[in-house]
Motif scaffolding. Structure first.
Motif, PDB file in Angstrom:
ATOM      1  N   GLU A 120       0.711  -1.368   0.065  1.00 11.17           N
ATOM      2  CA  GLU A 120      -0.053  -0.141  -0.068  1.00 11.17           C
ATOM      3  C   GLU A 120       1.166   1.322   0.039  1.00 11.17           C
ATOM      4  OE1 GLU A 120      -3.060  -0.470   2.743  1.00 11.17           O
ATOM      5  OE2 GLU A 120      -4.156  -1.761   1.703  1.00 11.17           O
ATOM      6  N   LYS A 121       2.077   1.208   0.188  1.00  8.77           N
ATOM      7  CA  LYS A 121       3.246   2.308   0.042  1.00  8.77           C
ATOM      8  C   LYS A 121       2.865   2.938  -1.749  1.00  8.77           C
ATOM      9  CE  LYS A 121       6.358   0.992   3.582  1.00  8.77           C
ATOM     10  NZ  LYS A 121       7.713   0.441   3.699  1.00  8.77           N
ATOM     11  N   PHE A 122       2.851   2.069  -2.449  1.00  7.52           N
ATOM     12  CA  PHE A 122       2.754   2.350  -3.892  1.00  7.52           C
ATOM     13  C   PHE A 122       1.206   1.849  -4.607  1.00  7.52           C
ATOM     14  CE2 PHE A 122       4.741  -1.867  -3.925  1.00  7.52           C
ATOM     15  CZ  PHE A 122       4.194  -2.479  -4.804  1.00  7.52           C
ATOM     16  N   SER A 123       0.599   1.245  -3.905  1.00  9.53           N
ATOM     17  CA  SER A 123      -0.515   0.467  -4.768  1.00  9.53           C
ATOM     18  C   SER A 123      -1.837   1.190  -4.306  1.00  9.53           C
ATOM     19  CB  SER A 123      -0.595  -0.991  -4.568  1.00  9.53           C
ATOM     20  OG  SER A 123       0.464  -1.748  -4.668  1.00  9.53           O
ATOM     21  N   PRO A 124      -2.631   1.735  -5.137  1.00  7.33           N
ATOM     22  CA  PRO A 124      -4.117   2.301  -4.611  1.00  7.33           C
ATOM     23  C   PRO A 124      -4.810   1.266  -4.153  1.00  7.33           C
ATOM     24  CG  PRO A 124      -3.964   2.272  -6.986  1.00  7.33           C
ATOM     25  CD  PRO A 124      -2.509   1.885  -6.523  1.00  7.33           C
ATOM     26  N   VAL A 125      -5.472   1.569  -2.841  1.00 11.62           N
ATOM     27  CA  VAL A 125      -6.359   0.611  -2.202  1.00 11.62           C
ATOM     28  C   VAL A 125      -7.750   0.530  -2.972  1.00 11.62           C
ATOM     29  CG1 VAL A 125      -7.726   0.279   0.039  1.00 11.62           C
ATOM     30  CG2 VAL A 125      -5.294   1.048   0.215  1.00 11.62           C
ATOM     31  N   PRO A 126      -8.171  -0.989  -3.038  1.00  9.80           N
ATOM     32  CA  PRO A 126      -9.376  -1.100  -3.729  1.00  9.80           C
ATOM     33  C   PRO A 126     -10.680  -0.286  -3.132  1.00  9.80           C
ATOM     34  CG  PRO A 126      -8.062  -3.205  -3.497  1.00  9.80           C
ATOM     35  CD  PRO A 126      -7.522  -2.040  -2.827  1.00  9.80           C
ATOM     36  N   ASP A 127     -11.375   0.310  -3.707  1.00  6.60           N
ATOM     37  CA  ASP A 127     -12.904   0.908  -3.150  1.00  6.60           C
ATOM     38  C   ASP A 127     -13.553  -0.232  -2.869  1.00  6.60           C
ATOM     39  OD1 ASP A 127     -12.623   3.651  -4.147  1.00  6.60           O
ATOM     40  OD2 ASP A 127     -11.965   2.663  -5.975  1.00  6.60           O
ATOM     41  N   PRO A 173     -14.077  -3.562   5.873  1.00  8.39           N
ATOM     42  CA  PRO A 173     -15.140  -2.570   5.524  1.00  8.39           C
ATOM     43  C   PRO A 173     -15.213  -2.075   3.980  1.00  8.39           C
ATOM     44  CG  PRO A 173     -13.964  -1.494   7.353  1.00  8.39           C
ATOM     45  CD  PRO A 173     -13.026  -2.718   6.823  1.00  8.39           C
ATOM     46  N   ASN A 174     -14.172  -2.163   3.236  1.00 13.53           N
ATOM     47  CA  ASN A 174     -14.113  -2.391   1.900  1.00 13.53           C
ATOM     48  C   ASN A 174     -14.232  -3.715   1.178  1.00 13.53           C
ATOM     49  OD1 ASN A 174     -11.677  -2.808   2.476  1.00 13.53           O
ATOM     50  ND2 ASN A 174     -10.836  -1.758   0.765  1.00 13.53           N
ATOM     51  N   ALA A 175     -14.687  -4.693   1.985  1.00  7.71           N
ATOM     52  CA  ALA A 175     -14.653  -5.969   1.279  1.00  7.71           C
ATOM     53  C   ALA A 175     -16.110  -6.725   1.574  1.00  7.71           C
ATOM     54  CB  ALA A 175     -13.652  -6.961   2.039  1.00  7.71           C
ATOM     55  N   VAL A 176     -16.246  -7.572   0.432  1.00 10.79           N
ATOM     56  CA  VAL A 176     -17.520  -8.430   0.529  1.00 10.79           C
ATOM     57  C   VAL A 176     -17.100  -9.982   0.197  1.00 10.79           C
ATOM     58  CG1 VAL A 176     -18.198  -8.074  -1.759  1.00 10.79           C
ATOM     59  CG2 VAL A 176     -19.658  -8.857  -0.124  1.00 10.79           C
ATOM     60  N   VAL A 177     -17.596 -10.832   1.097  1.00 11.17           N
ATOM     61  CA  VAL A 177     -17.238 -12.399   0.639  1.00 11.17           C
ATOM     62  C   VAL A 177     -18.547 -12.873  -0.016  1.00 11.17           C
ATOM     63  CG1 VAL A 177     -16.930 -14.726   1.403  1.00 11.17           C
ATOM     64  CG2 VAL A 177     -15.985 -12.640   2.589  1.00 11.17           C
TER      65      VAL A 177
END
Length: 201
Positions: A120-127, A173-177
């Motif tokens: 996450e230092k260089f990768s955008p976090v998924p919505d 919070p930004n995930a779904v199973v």
């Protein structure tokens, strides 16, 4: 200025149908008039090809080296593909992203939180992170059927560890199973419902 895009990552153990669901999701977004792009990791770039070569020859013995190659591959992907698409306001759908490193290399003994922090230092976090979940026994049966192999379940214990980490990621919070054991169309419908509920698309 183009509106910032949306990043969706589709994750799960082998045999969950990720690639099929990514394709169906892109088709659904296209029909809705959304500018969507589907990307896959590892990529076809130099580091991605090296990962594939080593994996096919059984050469990826060291999880730290494996992670390093994935991160080098991802740095190129972020710079050349992911960020430009997001900056252009597109919907980016990832067929695996750094969440897979958290799960797969985490299950091989590396610290999942450190993998997350490093990426996450260089990768955008998924919505939105979509975890496609199935029992590893079914997963291995699907993979073996695809490869024409019968009864080889030597990776099942490892995949159970991978699955446990994915399910922990799914509590974010930004995930779904999503249960991926059913028909393809049913899984797609659940993904669409999750996106309509969670994202402004």
């Amino acid at each position: 200025m183009a509106q910032k895009g949306i990043l969706i990552s589709v994750e799960g153990i082998d045999g969950t149908g990720k690639t099929t669901q990514v394709r169906l999701l892109k088709e659904w977004l296209d029909k809705r008039g959304k500018d969507a792009v589907a990307l896959k990791e590892p990529t076809q770039g130099r580091y991605g090809r090296e990962i594939a070569r080593l994996a096919s020859s059984g050469g990826l013995k060291d999880p730290r080296k494996e992670l390093e190659l994935f991160m080098l591959d991802r740095m190129e992907d972020v710079k050349e593909n992911i960020l430009p698409a997001l900056e252009a306001g597109k919907v980016v759908i990832m067929d695996r992203y750094y969440l897979s490193n958290i799960a797969y290399q985490g299950a091989r003994g590396l610290d999942p939180m450190k993998i997350k922090e490093e990426n996450e230092k260089f990768s955008p976090v998924p919505d939105l992170i979509i975890i496609l979940d199935i029992d590893p026994r079914l997963s291995m049966a699907r993979v073996n059927a695809r490869k024409g192999v019968v009864g080889h379940f030597e990776n099942e214990a490892y995949l159970r560890r991978v699955r446990e980490i994915f399910l922990r990621i799914g509590e974010s919070p930004n995930a779904v199973v999503i249960d991926a054991s059913g028909p393809v169309e049913e899984v797609h419908r659940k993904i669409v419902e999750a996106i309509e509920k969670r994202l402004n698309i």
